[in-house]
Design a protein around this motif. Structure first.
Motif, PDB file in Angstrom:
ATOM      1  N   LYS A 152     -14.509 -11.063  -6.816  1.00  0.00           N
ATOM      2  CA  LYS A 152     -15.164 -12.364  -6.983  1.00  0.00           C
ATOM      3  C   LYS A 152     -16.676 -12.213  -6.867  1.00  0.00           C
ATOM      4  O   LYS A 152     -17.177 -11.456  -6.056  1.00  0.00           O
ATOM      5  N   ILE A 153     -17.384 -12.991  -7.693  1.00  0.00           N
ATOM      6  CA  ILE A 153     -18.842 -13.046  -7.643  1.00  0.00           C
ATOM      7  C   ILE A 153     -19.238 -14.505  -7.494  1.00  0.00           C
ATOM      8  O   ILE A 153     -18.772 -15.351  -8.258  1.00  0.00           O
ATOM      9  N   PRO A 154     -20.098 -14.852  -6.513  1.00  0.00           N
ATOM     10  CA  PRO A 154     -20.539 -16.243  -6.383  1.00  0.00           C
ATOM     11  C   PRO A 154     -21.311 -16.695  -7.623  1.00  0.00           C
ATOM     12  O   PRO A 154     -21.958 -15.893  -8.299  1.00  0.00           O
ATOM     13  N   ALA A 155     -21.248 -17.979  -7.937  1.00  0.00           N
ATOM     14  CA  ALA A 155     -21.916 -18.512  -9.127  1.00  0.00           C
ATOM     15  C   ALA A 155     -23.423 -18.315  -9.053  1.00  0.00           C
ATOM     16  O   ALA A 155     -24.082 -18.086 -10.066  1.00  0.00           O
ATOM     17  N   ILE A 156     -24.003 -18.381  -7.866  1.00  0.00           N
ATOM     18  CA  ILE A 156     -25.447 -18.202  -7.720  1.00  0.00           C
ATOM     19  C   ILE A 156     -25.836 -16.781  -8.100  1.00  0.00           C
ATOM     20  O   ILE A 156     -26.814 -16.562  -8.812  1.00  0.00           O
TER      21      ILE A 156
ATOM     22  N   PHE B 226     -19.014 -31.651 -13.456  1.00  0.00           N
ATOM     23  CA  PHE B 226     -18.503 -30.294 -13.338  1.00  0.00           C
ATOM     24  C   PHE B 226     -19.357 -29.519 -12.352  1.00  0.00           C
ATOM     25  O   PHE B 226     -20.572 -29.679 -12.314  1.00  0.00           O
ATOM     26  N   GLU B 227     -18.710 -28.674 -11.571  1.00  0.00           N
ATOM     27  CA  GLU B 227     -19.413 -27.757 -10.679  1.00  0.00           C
ATOM     28  C   GLU B 227     -18.825 -26.366 -10.885  1.00  0.00           C
ATOM     29  O   GLU B 227     -17.637 -26.143 -10.651  1.00  0.00           O
ATOM     30  N   ILE B 228     -19.653 -25.452 -11.319  1.00  0.00           N
ATOM     31  CA  ILE B 228     -19.205 -24.082 -11.511  1.00  0.00           C
ATOM     32  C   ILE B 228     -19.334 -23.383 -10.169  1.00  0.00           C
ATOM     33  O   ILE B 228     -20.426 -23.249  -9.628  1.00  0.00           O
ATOM     34  N   SER B 229     -18.204 -22.924  -9.630  1.00  0.00           N
ATOM     35  CA  SER B 229     -18.256 -22.411  -8.261  1.00  0.00           C
ATOM     36  C   SER B 229     -17.907 -20.932  -8.131  1.00  0.00           C
ATOM     37  O   SER B 229     -18.384 -20.288  -7.219  1.00  0.00           O
ATOM     38  N   GLN B 230     -17.085 -20.384  -8.987  1.00  0.00           N
ATOM     39  CA  GLN B 230     -16.638 -19.003  -8.833  1.00  0.00           C
ATOM     40  C   GLN B 230     -16.633 -18.272 -10.161  1.00  0.00           C
ATOM     41  O   GLN B 230     -16.365 -18.871 -11.207  1.00  0.00           O
ATOM     42  N   PHE B 231     -16.892 -16.979 -10.079  1.00  0.00           N
ATOM     43  CA  PHE B 231     -16.713 -16.074 -11.207  1.00  0.00           C
ATOM     44  C   PHE B 231     -15.935 -14.881 -10.696  1.00  0.00           C
ATOM     45  O   PHE B 231     -16.153 -14.408  -9.584  1.00  0.00           O
ATOM     46  N   TRP B 232     -15.035 -14.406 -11.506  1.00  0.00           N
ATOM     47  CA  TRP B 232     -14.226 -13.248 -11.149  1.00  0.00           C
ATOM     48  C   TRP B 232     -14.466 -12.173 -12.190  1.00  0.00           C
ATOM     49  O   TRP B 232     -14.290 -12.409 -13.379  1.00  0.00           O
ATOM     50  N   ASN B 233     -14.853 -10.987 -11.753  1.00  0.00           N
ATOM     51  CA  ASN B 233     -14.960  -9.864 -12.679  1.00  0.00           C
ATOM     52  C   ASN B 233     -13.581  -9.362 -13.065  1.00  0.00           C
ATOM     53  O   ASN B 233     -13.367  -8.890 -14.170  1.00  0.00           O
ATOM     54  N   TYR B 234     -12.646  -9.441 -12.132  1.00  0.00           N
ATOM     55  CA  TYR B 234     -11.254  -9.105 -12.405  1.00  0.00           C
ATOM     56  C   TYR B 234     -10.396 -10.009 -11.539  1.00  0.00           C
ATOM     57  O   TYR B 234     -10.688 -10.188 -10.355  1.00  0.00           O
ATOM     58  N   LEU B 235      -9.340 -10.563 -12.103  1.00  0.00           N
ATOM     59  CA  LEU B 235      -8.484 -11.482 -11.367  1.00  0.00           C
ATOM     60  C   LEU B 235      -7.029 -11.165 -11.664  1.00  0.00           C
ATOM     61  O   LEU B 235      -6.613 -11.153 -12.823  1.00  0.00           O
ATOM     62  N   ALA B 236      -6.275 -10.875 -10.613  1.00  0.00           N
ATOM     63  CA  ALA B 236      -4.819 -10.726 -10.724  1.00  0.00           C
ATOM     64  C   ALA B 236      -4.220 -12.077 -10.333  1.00  0.00           C
ATOM     65  O   ALA B 236      -4.372 -12.522  -9.203  1.00  0.00           O
ATOM     66  N   TRP B 237      -3.555 -12.722 -11.259  1.00  0.00           N
ATOM     67  CA  TRP B 237      -3.110 -14.104 -11.086  1.00  0.00           C
ATOM     68  C   TRP B 237      -1.597 -14.182 -11.147  1.00  0.00           C
ATOM     69  O   TRP B 237      -0.969 -13.691 -12.080  1.00  0.00           O
ATOM     70  N   MET B 238      -1.015 -14.790 -10.138  1.00  0.00           N
ATOM     71  CA  MET B 238       0.419 -15.091 -10.163  1.00  0.00           C
ATOM     72  C   MET B 238       0.610 -16.589 -10.295  1.00  0.00           C
ATOM     73  O   MET B 238       1.290 -17.065 -11.199  1.00  0.00           O
TER      74      MET B 238
END
Length: 156
Positions: free
Chosen positions: A95-99, A74-86
Motif C-alpha cells: 500500500k502507498i498513501p495517496a499523499i 470523492f476522497e482518494i485515500s489509498q493506492f496499492w502497488n500490488y493487491l491480493a484480493w479475496m
C-alpha cells in the motif's frame, strides 16, 4: 415522519445513480473490484503510483463534471502497488498513501499491509505461520511485478 415506501424509493434512486457511476468508471477505463455506497476499489492499468494518482484525479474530475454526479464527493485515500484480493474482509498488498502517490519525489518503502479475517478462524498456533506465508507470497508477486517492469516511459 418515517415512511417505508419513501425510504425504498430513495434507496432505489441511490442505487440507480450508483450503478451509473460504476458504469462511468468502467467507460473511463477502470475495472471495478469492489463497490458499495461508502467505498470503491478500482483496478487501473497504470504501472506506478504517480500515474495512478494522476489517473484517479482525472476519474474524479470526469465523473463530477457530469450533472448527475455533481453532488457526490470523492476522497482518494489509498493506492496499492500490488493487491491480493479475496473479498472486502480478506485482502493484503503493498500500500502507498495517496499523499505519497501524488508526490513524484517521494520514495516509498515496500511495506506489506494485510487484513485477513480468515486468519482469525485458524488455530492460534497456525495464525503467525499463515501471516508469514501470505506475506511472503505477496512480496514475491510484487517483486516479480517490479522486475517485469523495464522502466521505459511511454511515448509522448
Amino acid at each position: 415522519m418515517y415512511d417505508p415506501a419513501l425510504q425504498r424509493f430513495l434507496y432505489s434512486l441511490m442505487r440507480k445513480v450508483f450503478l451509473q457511476l460504476l458504469a462511468e468508471f468502467k467507460r473511463l477505463g477502470t475495472q471495478v473490484i469492489y463497490a458499495d455506497f461508502n467505498r470503491v476499489f478500482l483496478l487501473t492499468s497504470k504501472p506506478d503510483a504517480n500515474s495512478a494518482y494522476a489517473f484517479a484525479q482525472y476519474l474524479v474530475t470526469a465523473a463530477t463534471s457530469q450533472e448527475l454526479f455533481q453532488d457526490i464527493s470523492f476522497e482518494i485515500s489509498q493506492f496499492w502497488n500490488y493487491l491480493a484480493w479475496m473479498d472486502v474482509a480478506n485482502f493484503g498488498g503493498v500500500k502507498i498513501p495517496a499523499i505519497e502517490a501524488g508526490d513524484s519525489r517521494a520514495t516509498s518503502s515496500d511495506t506489506i499491509t494485510m487484513d485477513w479475517n480468515i486468519q482469525a478462524y485458524l488455530p492460534p498456533a497456525i495464525q503467525p505461520y499463515f501471516e508469514t506465508q501470505v506475506g511472503n507470497f505477496i512480496f514475491a508477486m510484487y517483486s516479480a511485478k517490479k522486475k517485469g517492469h523495464d522502466g521505459r516511459t511511454p511515448l509522448k
